[in-house]
Design a protein around this motif. Structure first.
Motif, PDB file in Angstrom:
ATOM      1  N   GLY A 153       2.055 -10.007  18.924  1.00  0.00           N
ATOM      2  CA  GLY A 153       1.477 -10.395  17.648  1.00  0.00           C
ATOM      3  C   GLY A 153       0.776 -11.737  17.758  1.00  0.00           C
ATOM      4  O   GLY A 153       1.110 -12.559  18.623  1.00  0.00           O
ATOM      5  N   ALA A 154      -0.184 -11.971  16.882  1.00  0.00           N
ATOM      6  CA  ALA A 154      -0.978 -13.199  16.952  1.00  0.00           C
ATOM      7  C   ALA A 154      -0.147 -14.466  16.758  1.00  0.00           C
ATOM      8  O   ALA A 154      -0.318 -15.431  17.510  1.00  0.00           O
ATOM      9  N   PRO A 155       0.769 -14.527  15.784  1.00  0.00           N
ATOM     10  CA  PRO A 155       1.516 -15.781  15.585  1.00  0.00           C
ATOM     11  C   PRO A 155       2.342 -16.194  16.798  1.00  0.00           C
ATOM     12  O   PRO A 155       2.312 -17.352  17.217  1.00  0.00           O
ATOM     13  N   LEU A 156       3.067 -15.251  17.400  1.00  0.00           N
ATOM     14  CA  LEU A 156       3.903 -15.580  18.551  1.00  0.00           C
ATOM     15  C   LEU A 156       3.042 -15.891  19.773  1.00  0.00           C
ATOM     16  O   LEU A 156       3.333 -16.838  20.533  1.00  0.00           O
ATOM     17  N   THR A 157       1.997 -15.107  19.984  1.00  0.00           N
ATOM     18  CA  THR A 157       1.088 -15.373  21.106  1.00  0.00           C
ATOM     19  C   THR A 157       0.494 -16.761  20.984  1.00  0.00           C
ATOM     20  O   THR A 157       0.396 -17.506  21.969  1.00  0.00           O
ATOM     21  N   ALA A 158       0.081 -17.124  19.778  1.00  0.00           N
ATOM     22  CA  ALA A 158      -0.507 -18.446  19.553  1.00  0.00           C
ATOM     23  C   ALA A 158       0.514 -19.545  19.795  1.00  0.00           C
ATOM     24  O   ALA A 158       0.192 -20.584  20.397  1.00  0.00           O
ATOM     25  N   ARG A 159       1.738 -19.339  19.337  1.00  0.00           N
ATOM     26  CA  ARG A 159       2.777 -20.355  19.511  1.00  0.00           C
ATOM     27  C   ARG A 159       3.095 -20.571  20.986  1.00  0.00           C
ATOM     28  O   ARG A 159       3.167 -21.707  21.472  1.00  0.00           O
ATOM     29  N   LEU A 160       3.233 -19.486  21.729  1.00  0.00           N
ATOM     30  CA  LEU A 160       3.520 -19.593  23.160  1.00  0.00           C
ATOM     31  C   LEU A 160       2.324 -20.182  23.914  1.00  0.00           C
ATOM     32  O   LEU A 160       2.487 -21.002  24.823  1.00  0.00           O
ATOM     33  N   GLY A 161       1.123 -19.746  23.531  1.00  0.00           N
ATOM     34  CA  GLY A 161      -0.073 -20.261  24.189  1.00  0.00           C
ATOM     35  C   GLY A 161      -0.239 -21.753  24.006  1.00  0.00           C
ATOM     36  O   GLY A 161      -0.607 -22.475  24.937  1.00  0.00           O
ATOM     37  N   ALA A 162       0.053 -22.235  22.808  1.00  0.00           N
ATOM     38  CA  ALA A 162      -0.049 -23.674  22.543  1.00  0.00           C
ATOM     39  C   ALA A 162       0.969 -24.455  23.366  1.00  0.00           C
ATOM     40  O   ALA A 162       0.661 -25.517  23.914  1.00  0.00           O
TER      41      ALA A 162
END
Length: 264
Positions: A148-157
Motif C-alpha cells: 500500500g502507498a502509506p506503508l511503502t512511503a513510510r519505509l521509503g522515507a
C-alpha cells in the motif's frame, strides 16, 4: 509558479525564485520525489542572490502525466527535452545545474547536445552508468501494490534519509507518487551509460558522494574509474549524506555547492 506545455502536450510546472538578474541555478529532483524536496534549498540560494529554477519532472509533483502513459514518454531524451523547454521558457542560461539521482542523469544527457546550457554540473545520488535487469522496474508498482502507498512511503522515507525531521516530507512525496509512472521511468533507467558525455565535457563537474547512500555507492565504481584524473571533475565526500543529501547533510551540501560555483 510558471508552467509550460511540451511538444507532446504535457504540462511542466516549475518554481522560479530569486532576482531575475541573479546567476541562474537549476535544482532538479530524482525519481518519485518532486521539486518540494529542494524548496528550502531554493529559498536559501535565492536569498544569496541566485535565480533558482526548481522543476517538477513529468509525472511528478504538480506537473502532468502523458496520456496515454507509455514507456517512450518517459525516456531520458524526452524528459531532458522538458528541461531545455523550461530553460527557454524562463529565458535563462547557462546555468549551474544540481541534480539528484534522475535529475543528475538528465543533465548528463544534456551534455551530449546541449552542453552550452550548463555553466557547471553537480550531481548527488547519481551514477553515470547503470546496468540493471529490466524486471527491476516492476518492483515499484509491486511494492505499492503489496504494502500500500502509506506503508511503502513510510519505509521509503526511512531508508532514504536518516534525518527524522525530513522523513515526513519524503513520506508525503512518495505517498502521492504514481507507481505506474515509476515503472515507466525506471524501465528507461535500468540500462544507460553517460560516462562518455561526462568525460568529453569541458565544463566543471562535481560529484557529491553521500557516505550513507549505500546502493548508489555500490554502483559508482565504473563512474569513478572513468572520471579519475579528469581535470574538470571533482568529488566531495559528504559522510552524513544519504541519497537525498540535501536533507541529511544540508549545511555541508550547500557549502560544497557554493564553493564549487564560486570557484568557477
Amino acid at each position: 509558479m510558471p508552467d509550460l506545455l511540451t511538444a507532446d502536450r504535457v504540462r511542466i510546472v516549475y518554481d522560479d525564485l530569486g532576482p531575475r538578474a541573479g546567476t541562474p541555478v537549476v535544482l532538479c529532483h530524482g525519481l518519485a520525489a518532486a521539486g518540494e524536496q529542494l524548496a528550502a534549498d531554493a529559498a536559501y540560494f535565492a536569498g544569496l542572490g541566485y535565480r533558482v529554477l526548481v522543476p517538477d519532472l513529468r509525472g511528478h509533483g504538480r506537473s502532468g502525466t502523458p496520456a496515454p502513459a507509455r514507456v517512450e514518454a518517459f525516456s531520458i531524451p524526452r524528459m531532458a527535452a522538458d528541461l531545455t523547454d523550461m530553460l527557454d521558457h524562463a529565458a535563462v542560461g547557462p546555468v549551474h545545474w544540481v541534480g539528484n539521482s534522475l535529475g543528475g542523469i538528465l543533465a548528463l544527457f544534456l551534455l551530449r547536445h546541449e552542453a552550452g546550457r550548463l555553466r557547471t554540473l553537480a550531481t548527488f545520488g547519481t551514477c553515470y552508468r547503470l546496468q540493471l535487469p529490466r524486471w527491476v522496474s516492476g518492483l515499484i508498482p509491486l511494492s505499492y501494490g503489496l504494502a500500500g502507498a502509506p506503508l511503502t512511503a513510510r519505509l521509503g522515507a526511512r531508508l532514504t534519509t536518516s534525518n527524522r525531521q525530513a522523513r515526513p516530507l519524503l513520506e508525503k512525496l512518495l505517498a502521492r507518487f504514481d507507481p505506474g509512472v515509476g515503472r515507466l521511468v525506471a524501465a528507461n533507467l535500468a540500462r544507460y551509460d553517460l560516462r562518455a558525455e561526462a568525460m568529453a565535457a569541458r565544463l566543471p563537474i562535481l560529484l557529491l558522494r553521500g557516505g550513507r547512500d549505500a546502493a548508489v555507492n555500490a554502483a559508482l565504481g565504473p563512474t569513478l574509474e572513468a572520471m579519475r584524473g579528469r581535470p574538470h571533475f571533482t568529488v566531495v565526500e559528504l559522510p552524513e549524506g544519504g541519497h537525498c543529501a540535501n536533507l541529511d547533510a544540508t549545511a555541508a551540501w550547500r557549502a560544497a555547492l557554493l564553493g564549487f560555483w564560486q570557484g568557477h
